[in-house]
Scaffold this motif. Structure first.
Motif, PDB file in Angstrom:
ATOM      1  N   TYR A 158       0.828  -1.209   0.000  1.00 40.66           N
ATOM      2  CA  TYR A 158       0.000   0.000   0.000  1.00 40.66           C
ATOM      3  C   TYR A 158       0.861   1.258   0.000  1.00 40.66           C
ATOM      4  O   TYR A 158       0.394   2.347  -0.299  1.00 40.66           O
ATOM      5  CB  TYR A 158      -0.879  -0.026   1.253  1.00 40.66           C
ATOM      6  N   PHE A 159       2.160   1.088   0.312  1.00 43.26           N
ATOM      7  CA  PHE A 159       3.043   2.226   0.540  1.00 43.26           C
ATOM      8  C   PHE A 159       4.200   2.230  -0.458  1.00 43.26           C
ATOM      9  O   PHE A 159       5.144   1.437  -0.314  1.00 43.26           O
ATOM     10  CB  PHE A 159       3.603   2.166   1.968  1.00 43.26           C
ATOM     11  N   PRO A 160       4.178   3.089  -1.463  1.00 45.70           N
ATOM     12  CA  PRO A 160       5.295   3.176  -2.409  1.00 45.70           C
ATOM     13  C   PRO A 160       6.627   3.404  -1.704  1.00 45.70           C
ATOM     14  O   PRO A 160       6.729   4.225  -0.796  1.00 45.70           O
ATOM     15  CB  PRO A 160       4.913   4.375  -3.285  1.00 45.70           C
ATOM     16  N   LEU A 161       7.653   2.665  -2.141  1.00 43.28           N
ATOM     17  CA  LEU A 161       8.963   2.723  -1.508  1.00 43.28           C
ATOM     18  C   LEU A 161      10.050   2.607  -2.567  1.00 43.28           C
ATOM     19  O   LEU A 161       9.982   1.744  -3.447  1.00 43.28           O
ATOM     20  CB  LEU A 161       9.123   1.585  -0.494  1.00 43.28           C
ATOM     21  N   SER A 162      11.050   3.481  -2.467  1.00 45.48           N
ATOM     22  CA  SER A 162      12.215   3.430  -3.349  1.00 45.48           C
ATOM     23  C   SER A 162      13.464   3.488  -2.480  1.00 45.48           C
ATOM     24  O   SER A 162      13.629   4.407  -1.681  1.00 45.48           O
ATOM     25  CB  SER A 162      12.191   4.596  -4.341  1.00 45.48           C
ATOM     26  N   VAL A 163      14.329   2.496  -2.613  1.00 47.20           N
ATOM     27  CA  VAL A 163      15.499   2.350  -1.751  1.00 47.20           C
ATOM     28  C   VAL A 163      16.723   2.978  -2.405  1.00 47.20           C
ATOM     29  O   VAL A 163      16.970   2.784  -3.603  1.00 47.20           O
ATOM     30  CB  VAL A 163      15.755   0.859  -1.437  1.00 47.20           C
ATOM     31  N   CYS A 164      17.481   3.714  -1.625  1.00 47.69           N
ATOM     32  CA  CYS A 164      18.697   4.355  -2.119  1.00 47.69           C
ATOM     33  C   CYS A 164      19.788   3.308  -2.326  1.00 47.69           C
ATOM     34  O   CYS A 164      20.134   2.563  -1.399  1.00 47.69           O
ATOM     35  CB  CYS A 164      19.152   5.422  -1.131  1.00 47.69           C
ATOM     36  N   ASN A 165      20.340   3.252  -3.521  1.00 47.43           N
ATOM     37  CA  ASN A 165      21.397   2.285  -3.823  1.00 47.43           C
ATOM     38  C   ASN A 165      22.715   2.643  -3.150  1.00 47.43           C
ATOM     39  O   ASN A 165      23.529   1.766  -2.857  1.00 47.43           O
ATOM     40  CB  ASN A 165      21.627   2.216  -5.336  1.00 47.43           C
ATOM     41  N   GLU A 166      22.962   3.925  -2.943  1.00 49.39           N
ATOM     42  CA  GLU A 166      24.287   4.402  -2.550  1.00 49.39           C
ATOM     43  C   GLU A 166      24.550   4.354  -1.044  1.00 49.39           C
ATOM     44  O   GLU A 166      25.692   4.446  -0.620  1.00 49.39           O
ATOM     45  CB  GLU A 166      24.487   5.825  -3.073  1.00 49.39           C
ATOM     46  N   ILE A 167      23.501   4.236  -0.244  1.00 49.79           N
ATOM     47  CA  ILE A 167      23.665   4.170   1.213  1.00 49.79           C
ATOM     48  C   ILE A 167      23.333   2.740   1.645  1.00 49.79           C
ATOM     49  O   ILE A 167      22.170   2.371   1.750  1.00 49.79           O
ATOM     50  CB  ILE A 167      22.743   5.178   1.936  1.00 49.79           C
ATOM     51  N   LYS A 168      24.357   1.949   1.901  1.00 51.65           N
ATOM     52  CA  LYS A 168      24.131   0.537   2.177  1.00 51.65           C
ATOM     53  C   LYS A 168      23.732   0.272   3.619  1.00 51.65           C
ATOM     54  O   LYS A 168      23.037  -0.709   3.904  1.00 51.65           O
ATOM     55  CB  LYS A 168      25.386  -0.263   1.817  1.00 51.65           C
ATOM     56  N   ASN A 169      24.177   1.116   4.543  1.00 47.80           N
ATOM     57  CA  ASN A 169      23.879   0.849   5.944  1.00 47.80           C
ATOM     58  C   ASN A 169      23.921   2.142   6.739  1.00 47.80           C
ATOM     59  O   ASN A 169      24.999   2.605   7.111  1.00 47.80           O
ATOM     60  CB  ASN A 169      24.869  -0.164   6.515  1.00 47.80           C
ATOM     61  N   PHE A 170      22.763   2.704   7.008  1.00 49.50           N
ATOM     62  CA  PHE A 170      22.670   3.935   7.804  1.00 49.50           C
ATOM     63  C   PHE A 170      22.472   3.544   9.262  1.00 49.50           C
ATOM     64  O   PHE A 170      21.467   2.943   9.622  1.00 49.50           O
ATOM     65  CB  PHE A 170      21.508   4.795   7.310  1.00 49.50           C
ATOM     66  N   ARG A 171      23.457   3.907  10.106  1.00 51.43           N
ATOM     67  CA  ARG A 171      23.389   3.558  11.529  1.00 51.43           C
ATOM     68  C   ARG A 171      23.163   4.768  12.427  1.00 51.43           C
ATOM     69  O   ARG A 171      22.842   4.610  13.602  1.00 51.43           O
ATOM     70  CB  ARG A 171      24.684   2.867  11.957  1.00 51.43           C
ATOM     71  N   GLY A 172      23.346   5.958  11.909  1.00 51.53           N
ATOM     72  CA  GLY A 172      23.186   7.153  12.726  1.00 51.53           C
ATOM     73  C   GLY A 172      23.665   8.368  11.978  1.00 51.53           C
ATOM     74  O   GLY A 172      24.401   8.267  10.999  1.00 51.53           O
ATOM     75  N   GLY A 173      23.221   9.536  12.442  1.00 50.12           N
ATOM     76  CA  GLY A 173      23.515  10.776  11.744  1.00 50.12           C
ATOM     77  C   GLY A 173      22.212  11.430  11.318  1.00 50.12           C
ATOM     78  O   GLY A 173      21.239  11.447  12.081  1.00 50.12           O
ATOM     79  N   SER A 174      22.188  11.957  10.104  1.00 51.32           N
ATOM     80  CA  SER A 174      20.980  12.644   9.641  1.00 51.32           C
ATOM     81  C   SER A 174      20.698  12.328   8.179  1.00 51.32           C
ATOM     82  O   SER A 174      21.601  12.057   7.392  1.00 51.32           O
ATOM     83  CB  SER A 174      21.112  14.158   9.827  1.00 51.32           C
ATOM     84  N   ILE A 175      19.402  12.355   7.861  1.00 49.59           N
ATOM     85  CA  ILE A 175      18.921  12.231   6.486  1.00 49.59           C
ATOM     86  C   ILE A 175      17.960  13.389   6.260  1.00 49.59           C
ATOM     87  O   ILE A 175      17.015  13.575   7.017  1.00 49.59           O
ATOM     88  CB  ILE A 175      18.193  10.901   6.242  1.00 49.59           C
ATOM     89  N   GLU A 176      18.208  14.145   5.210  1.00 46.41           N
ATOM     90  CA  GLU A 176      17.397  15.334   4.942  1.00 46.41           C
ATOM     91  C   GLU A 176      16.991  15.332   3.478  1.00 46.41           C
ATOM     92  O   GLU A 176      17.803  15.041   2.599  1.00 46.41           O
ATOM     93  CB  GLU A 176      18.215  16.579   5.262  1.00 46.41           C
ATOM     94  N   VAL A 177      15.728  15.660   3.207  1.00 43.93           N
ATOM     95  CA  VAL A 177      15.255  15.685   1.826  1.00 43.93           C
ATOM     96  C   VAL A 177      14.192  16.776   1.680  1.00 43.93           C
ATOM     97  O   VAL A 177      13.412  17.038   2.595  1.00 43.93           O
ATOM     98  CB  VAL A 177      14.682  14.305   1.414  1.00 43.93           C
ATOM     99  N   ALA A 178      14.193  17.418   0.513  1.00 46.34           N
ATOM    100  CA  ALA A 178      13.137  18.378   0.182  1.00 46.34           C
ATOM    101  C   ALA A 178      12.000  17.621  -0.504  1.00 46.34           C
ATOM    102  O   ALA A 178      12.246  16.695  -1.280  1.00 46.34           O
ATOM    103  CB  ALA A 178      13.681  19.462  -0.738  1.00 46.34           C
ATOM    104  N   PHE A 179      10.763  18.014  -0.214  1.00 52.16           N
ATOM    105  CA  PHE A 179       9.618  17.383  -0.874  1.00 52.16           C
ATOM    106  C   PHE A 179       8.513  18.401  -1.114  1.00 52.16           C
ATOM    107  O   PHE A 179       8.432  19.440  -0.462  1.00 52.16           O
ATOM    108  CB  PHE A 179       9.076  16.205  -0.053  1.00 52.16           C
ATOM    109  N   LYS A 180       7.658  18.057  -2.064  1.00 54.70           N
ATOM    110  CA  LYS A 180       6.539  18.921  -2.421  1.00 54.70           C
ATOM    111  C   LYS A 180       5.335  18.045  -2.754  1.00 54.70           C
ATOM    112  O   LYS A 180       5.402  17.197  -3.649  1.00 54.70           O
ATOM    113  CB  LYS A 180       6.898  19.782  -3.633  1.00 54.70           C
ATOM    114  N   GLY A 181       4.242  18.215  -2.017  1.00 53.63           N
ATOM    115  CA  GLY A 181       3.006  17.519  -2.328  1.00 53.63           C
ATOM    116  C   GLY A 181       2.319  18.173  -3.517  1.00 53.63           C
ATOM    117  O   GLY A 181       2.011  19.363  -3.476  1.00 53.63           O
TER     118      GLY A 181
END
Length: 233
Positions: A97-120
């Motif tokens: 029910y939930f569209p999902l696209s996985v980032c190829n370049e980040i294999k294992n995120f364990r901590g830090g930050s993820i930031e993205v711009a979006f527009k509905g």
């Protein structure tokens, strides 16, 4: 010599864990209509789009059908998880029910930050944009998502085929047709969620955060994403 090695190991263990340099992913050189090279779309319809002259990555639910995996999902899962891809796909199909696209370049995120711009852009049922993280080989994951139709920011746990609320923040302004900044921070034993620079989610978290990350949407949402920045620790 042995003593020197022991002392070096002690000093190294005492040093603070430094953040890696931020990794930035944009879609400026991608071809509209194609899948983004830096992502593997697994659920729903994803493609490079345009916001005016600006190339962006879109979760396109305008012709959404419930329960549709993305084209080539099996091959993409194999590229991501190798021999464990069958288990991953079986688990992920529970969240179709939930569209999902996985980032190829980040294999294992364990901590830090993820930031993205979006527009509905549109969507009668939903206009949801999210950061999926701690994506496990069994298809379960964690999620920070904003919804322009509900004006909220929520931390969810997707586990054993169910979506469970971890922390819910209401009265979060997310007007449609405008660009917003969504930010996830995993800091020590806390998960923080920001929208447009304001912190709305602050959740204690004792479990390790470990796994792939990606972009997320819901149902008939037509949402643009751009300027993904990942800073790992």
């Amino acid at each position: 010599m042995v003593m020197l090695l022991v002392m070096a190991a002690i000093v190294a263990a005492a040093l603070p864990v430094l953040a890696k340099g931020p990794r930035q992913i944009s879609f400026a050189r991608e071809a509209p209509g194609a899948e983004a090279r830096s992502f593997s779309a697994l659920v729903g319809t994803w493609h490079v789009d345009r916001d005016g002259s600006r190339p962006v990555y879109a979760a396109d639910g305008r012709n959404w059908e419930q329960g549709v995996m993305a084209p080539g999902a099996a091959a993409k899962a194999t590229a991501l998880y190798g021999a464990g891809s069958a288990q991953f796909l079986t688990g992920l199909e529970r969240y179709r029910y939930f569209p999902l696209s996985v980032c190829n370049e980040i294999k294992n995120f364990r901590g830090g930050s993820i930031e993205v711009a979006f527009k509905g852009v549109s969507g009668r049922e939903d206009q949801a944009a999210g950061i999926a993280f701690a994506i496990k080989p069994n298809g379960d994951y964690l999620l920070l998502r904003a919804n322009a139709l509900e004006d909220n920011l929520v931390l969810f746990r997707m586990e054993q085929g169910r979506r469970a609320t971890v922390q819910w923040a209401d009265k979060v302004p997310v007007p449609s047709g405008q660009w917003h900044d969504l930010k996830l921070v995993v800091e020590g034993k806390r998960i923080l969620g920001y929208l447009d620079g304001v912190k709305y989610v602050d959740q204690p978290w004792a479990e390790p955060v470990d796994g792939r990350m990606g972009l997320w949407s819901k149902a008939d949402s037509y949402v643009f994403f751009d300027k993904l920045t990942v800073s790992e620790r």
